[in-house]
Design a protein around this motif. Structure first.
Motif, mmCIF file in Angstrom:
data_model
loop_
_atom_site.group_PDB
_atom_site.id
_atom_site.type_symbol
_atom_site.label_atom_id
_atom_site.label_comp_id
_atom_site.label_asym_id
_atom_site.label_seq_id
_atom_site.Cartn_x
_atom_site.Cartn_y
_atom_site.Cartn_z
ATOM 1 N N MET A 1 0.648 12.483 -11.209
ATOM 2 C CA MET A 1 -0.668 11.992 -10.830
ATOM 3 C C MET A 1 -1.199 12.806 -9.659
ATOM 4 O O MET A 1 -0.471 13.070 -8.698
ATOM 5 C CB MET A 1 -0.600 10.502 -10.438
ATOM 6 N N ALA A 2 -2.445 13.211 -9.759
ATOM 7 C CA ALA A 2 -3.067 14.002 -8.703
ATOM 8 C C ALA A 2 -3.159 13.188 -7.418
ATOM 9 O O ALA A 2 -3.225 11.955 -7.432
ATOM 10 C CB ALA A 2 -4.455 14.461 -9.135
ATOM 11 N N LEU A 3 -3.176 13.879 -6.297
ATOM 12 C CA LEU A 3 -3.187 13.210 -4.998
ATOM 13 C C LEU A 3 -4.421 12.323 -4.832
ATOM 14 O O LEU A 3 -4.322 11.195 -4.356
ATOM 15 C CB LEU A 3 -3.138 14.250 -3.869
ATOM 16 N N LYS A 4 -5.581 12.820 -5.227
ATOM 17 C CA LYS A 4 -6.800 12.019 -5.057
ATOM 18 C C LYS A 4 -6.748 10.750 -5.903
ATOM 19 O O LYS A 4 -7.273 9.708 -5.503
ATOM 20 C CB LYS A 4 -8.031 12.842 -5.420
ATOM 21 N N ASP A 5 -6.087 10.825 -7.069
ATOM 22 C CA ASP A 5 -5.942 9.642 -7.905
ATOM 23 C C ASP A 5 -4.957 8.643 -7.283
ATOM 24 O O ASP A 5 -5.153 7.430 -7.383
ATOM 25 C CB ASP A 5 -5.468 10.032 -9.302
ATOM 26 N N ARG A 6 -3.908 9.157 -6.646
ATOM 27 C CA ARG A 6 -2.948 8.263 -5.982
ATOM 28 C C ARG A 6 -3.611 7.517 -4.831
ATOM 29 O O ARG A 6 -3.377 6.319 -4.630
ATOM 30 C CB ARG A 6 -1.755 9.076 -5.479
ATOM 31 N N ILE A 7 -4.442 8.210 -4.087
ATOM 32 C CA ILE A 7 -5.157 7.575 -2.976
ATOM 33 C C ILE A 7 -6.165 6.557 -3.510
ATOM 34 O O ILE A 7 -6.294 5.450 -2.977
ATOM 35 C CB ILE A 7 -5.852 8.630 -2.114
ATOM 36 N N ALA A 8 -6.880 6.936 -4.582
ATOM 37 C CA ALA A 8 -7.864 6.023 -5.168
ATOM 38 C C ALA A 8 -7.176 4.785 -5.736
ATOM 39 O O ALA A 8 -7.675 3.661 -5.589
ATOM 40 C CB ALA A 8 -8.660 6.737 -6.254
ATOM 41 N N LEU A 9 -6.034 4.968 -6.397
ATOM 42 C CA LEU A 9 -5.289 3.830 -6.940
ATOM 43 C C LEU A 9 -4.816 2.906 -5.825
ATOM 44 O O LEU A 9 -4.919 1.677 -5.932
ATOM 45 C CB LEU A 9 -4.091 4.340 -7.755
ATOM 46 N N THR A 10 -4.317 3.471 -4.750
ATOM 47 C CA THR A 10 -3.870 2.660 -3.618
ATOM 48 C C THR A 10 -5.026 1.878 -3.012
ATOM 49 O O THR A 10 -4.867 0.707 -2.632
ATOM 50 C CB THR A 10 -3.225 3.559 -2.548
ATOM 51 N N SER A 11 -6.196 2.496 -2.935
ATOM 52 C CA SER A 11 -7.349 1.823 -2.334
ATOM 53 C C SER A 11 -7.803 0.619 -3.156
ATOM 54 O O SER A 11 -8.421 -0.302 -2.613
ATOM 55 C CB SER A 11 -8.505 2.807 -2.171
ATOM 56 N N LEU B 1 0.815 -1.212 0.000
ATOM 57 C CA LEU B 1 0.000 0.000 0.000
ATOM 58 C C LEU B 1 0.852 1.267 0.000
ATOM 59 O O LEU B 1 0.620 2.190 -0.797
ATOM 60 C CB LEU B 1 -0.944 -0.012 1.197
ATOM 61 N N PHE B 2 1.858 1.316 0.880
ATOM 62 C CA PHE B 2 2.724 2.503 0.911
ATOM 63 C C PHE B 2 3.572 2.590 -0.348
ATOM 64 O O PHE B 2 3.833 3.685 -0.856
ATOM 65 C CB PHE B 2 3.617 2.470 2.152
ATOM 66 N N GLY B 3 4.009 1.435 -0.868
ATOM 67 C CA GLY B 3 4.819 1.436 -2.079
ATOM 68 C C GLY B 3 4.053 1.940 -3.284
ATOM 69 O O GLY B 3 4.584 2.695 -4.107
ATOM 70 N N ILE B 4 2.795 1.532 -3.416
ATOM 71 C CA ILE B 4 1.980 2.001 -4.540
ATOM 72 C C ILE B 4 1.781 3.506 -4.460
ATOM 73 O O ILE B 4 1.848 4.214 -5.476
ATOM 74 C CB ILE B 4 0.623 1.266 -4.544
ATOM 75 N N PHE B 5 1.549 4.017 -3.269
ATOM 76 C CA PHE B 5 1.379 5.465 -3.123
ATOM 77 C C PHE B 5 2.651 6.210 -3.515
ATOM 78 O O PHE B 5 2.589 7.270 -4.153
ATOM 79 C CB PHE B 5 0.995 5.802 -1.683
ATOM 80 N N ILE B 6 3.803 5.666 -3.159
ATOM 81 C CA ILE B 6 5.073 6.322 -3.483
ATOM 82 C C ILE B 6 5.356 6.266 -4.977
ATOM 83 O O ILE B 6 5.689 7.270 -5.614
ATOM 84 C CB ILE B 6 6.227 5.676 -2.691
ATOM 85 N N VAL B 7 5.209 5.068 -5.567
ATOM 86 C CA VAL B 7 5.546 4.882 -6.978
ATOM 87 C C VAL B 7 4.603 5.665 -7.884
ATOM 88 O O VAL B 7 5.006 6.143 -8.949
ATOM 89 C CB VAL B 7 5.521 3.375 -7.328
ATOM 90 N N SER B 8 3.356 5.823 -7.473
ATOM 91 C CA SER B 8 2.364 6.474 -8.323
ATOM 92 C C SER B 8 2.475 7.997 -8.312
ATOM 93 O O SER B 8 1.547 8.675 -8.762
ATOM 94 C CB SER B 8 0.952 6.065 -7.879
ATOM 95 N N ARG B 9 3.587 8.502 -7.833
ATOM 96 C CA ARG B 9 3.784 9.963 -7.890
ATOM 97 C C ARG B 9 3.716 10.438 -9.331
ATOM 98 O O ARG B 9 3.218 11.533 -9.623
ATOM 99 C CB ARG B 9 5.135 10.315 -7.275
ATOM 100 N N GLU B 10 4.218 9.612 -10.237
ATOM 101 C CA GLU B 10 4.113 9.887 -11.661
ATOM 102 C C GLU B 10 3.507 8.681 -12.357
ATOM 103 O O GLU B 10 3.646 7.542 -11.901
ATOM 104 C CB GLU B 10 5.492 10.184 -12.267
ATOM 105 N N LYS B 11 2.823 8.942 -13.453
ATOM 106 C CA LYS B 11 2.266 7.855 -14.250
ATOM 107 C C LYS B 11 3.375 7.201 -15.062
ATOM 108 O O LYS B 11 4.533 7.624 -15.023
ATOM 109 C CB LYS B 11 1.157 8.392 -15.149
ATOM 110 N N VAL B 12 3.011 6.169 -15.791
ATOM 111 C CA VAL B 12 4.006 5.408 -16.535
ATOM 112 C C VAL B 12 4.748 6.282 -17.532
ATOM 113 O O VAL B 12 5.954 6.128 -17.732
ATOM 114 C CB VAL B 12 3.318 4.219 -17.253
ATOM 115 N N ASP B 13 4.041 7.229 -18.156
ATOM 116 C CA ASP B 13 4.674 8.060 -19.176
ATOM 117 C C ASP B 13 5.232 9.363 -18.616
ATOM 118 O O ASP B 13 5.555 10.276 -19.363
ATOM 119 C CB ASP B 13 3.677 8.368 -20.298
ATOM 120 N N GLY B 14 5.349 9.467 -17.293
ATOM 121 C CA GLY B 14 5.981 10.633 -16.687
ATOM 122 C C GLY B 14 5.043 11.737 -16.279
ATOM 123 O O GLY B 14 5.489 12.721 -15.658
ATOM 124 N N GLU B 15 3.773 11.646 -16.619
ATOM 125 C CA GLU B 15 2.812 12.669 -16.213
ATOM 126 C C GLU B 15 2.572 12.589 -14.706
ATOM 127 O O GLU B 15 2.447 11.506 -14.148
ATOM 128 C CB GLU B 15 1.481 12.471 -16.950
#
Length: 356
Positions: free
Chosen positions: A161-171, A145-159
């Protein structure tokens, strides 16, 4: 065309994503090897064989939603441009908060690594034991869970990621990360306390129920004294097996069929109550059976005219109650998904999948 683009994106994963996924794969394989001992040697944890497949299925079922977060599309790029223009105004307030969350996530990730090391050391030195398996399962959940939140700071192509999307992705990974806590045994002291608590409560409720109905029986600890023998409420009747199994089934059904987080937790709680209630029904039936047929009748085998021997009364009722509980959980799903006419559920917290 979209499939080829998606495949190209997958093969262009950045190194941090690849490293993180590879690390998690190694950890989960080690954890499966550790918990395999309990799945094969303890009947109440035999459902653990289903955990890896259910975790994979949940990720597969949510993959389109997961990919919509980690891959950018045109609408997301436009949103990012809008966010950048607004970021100049709220930068001082918003970015400091994000940094604080990232530092906390990093601390949680490091703690997970240390806990995994402790669990692995215990497992290596002393062999399979409850604290080691539980420590490994907790560490895996923390790392995931913590790793996904950290890694998702940027998307695969470097864009970014908004904070709410990082939290939603982790959930989205709550079930695959936390379900291993159920398939790993509790610490012996805690497990014993839960068993004793359930045993005592089951005995008291059964005794009180039959006493109110006018049956002649006495209670000595976890033993009910009947006119024709006695019935002991053993560990198998405590309900901890059905409780664990129902938590697992309820968690899976909630992860697949329910959207709102509060509904997921409510269904898991309902699964716990249902397990306790159905186990009480079983204990009452066995007590009534022993009262009229003698205490030895509980261990006697049932013989049906066509099927033949189907097992002892004790075991058959146990399987029947487990089946009844699963059916009860399935019947709860339409209730939890019921929508009143004229009212639409608020799905604003759910991320909509947009085609690239």
């Amino acid at each position: 065309m979209n499939d080829s683009k998606q495949l190209k994106k997958i093969f262009n994963f950045p190194r941090d994503y690849v490293f993180f996924c590879g690390m998690l794969l190694g950890f989960v394989l080690f954890m499966i090897g550790d918990q395999f001992y309990w799945w094969t040697n303890r009947e109440d944890y035999s459902f653990g064989f289903l955990v890896p497949f259910f975790a994979i299925y949940v990720i597969y079922d949510r993959w389109s939603l997961i990919s919509s977060y980690i891959f950018s599309n045109n609408s997301q790029v436009a949103a990012k441009a809008e966010y950048s223009s607004q970021n100049t105004v709220i930068n001082n307030k918003y970015e400091a908060f994000i940094k604080c969350l990232e530092y906390l996530a990093l601390i949680g990730f490091i703690v997970g690594l240390l806990l995994f090391g402790v669990g692995t050391l215990l497992r290596t030195v002393t062999g399979p034991q409850n604290p080691a398996s539980l420590a490994i399962a907790v560490s895996f959940a923390s790392l995931t869970l913590f790793g996904i939140f950290i890694v998702s700071r940027e998307k695969v192509d470097g864009e970014p990621m908004a904070l709410k999307d990082r939290i939603a992705l982790t959930s989205l990974f709550l079930f695959p990360a936390l379900i291993w806590l159920l398939s790993a045994p509790l610490v012996s002291v805690l497990e014993t306390q839960i068993r004793v608590f359930l045993l005592t409560k089951v005995t008291v409720v059964v005794f009180t129920f039959f006493d109110l109905l006018g049956y002649e029986l006495e209670r000595e600890g976890n033993v009910l004294l009947l006119p024709e023998g006695q019935v002991g409420v053993e560990e198998a009747c405590s309900g901890i097996r059905s409780l664990t199994a129902c938590l697992f089934a309820g968690s899976f059904l909630a992860a697949i069929f329910l959207k709102q987080l509060w509904k997921k937790f409510l269904l898991v709680f309902a699964a716990m109550l249902l397990a306790v209630f159905t186990n009480l029904l079983r204990s009452m039936f066995l007590t009534l059976w022993a009262y009229h047929n003698g205490s030895q009748a509980i261990d006697a085998h049932w013989h049906l005219p066509v099927i033949g021997d189907i097992g002892s009364v004790h075991d058959v009722t146990g399987m029947g109650i487990l089946f009844l509980t699963c059916v009860g959980l399935l019947l709860l799903l339409p209730i939890f998904n019921f929508k009143l006419p004229g009212f639409e559920e608020d799905d604003s917290i759910n991320h909509e999948v947009k085609s690239t």
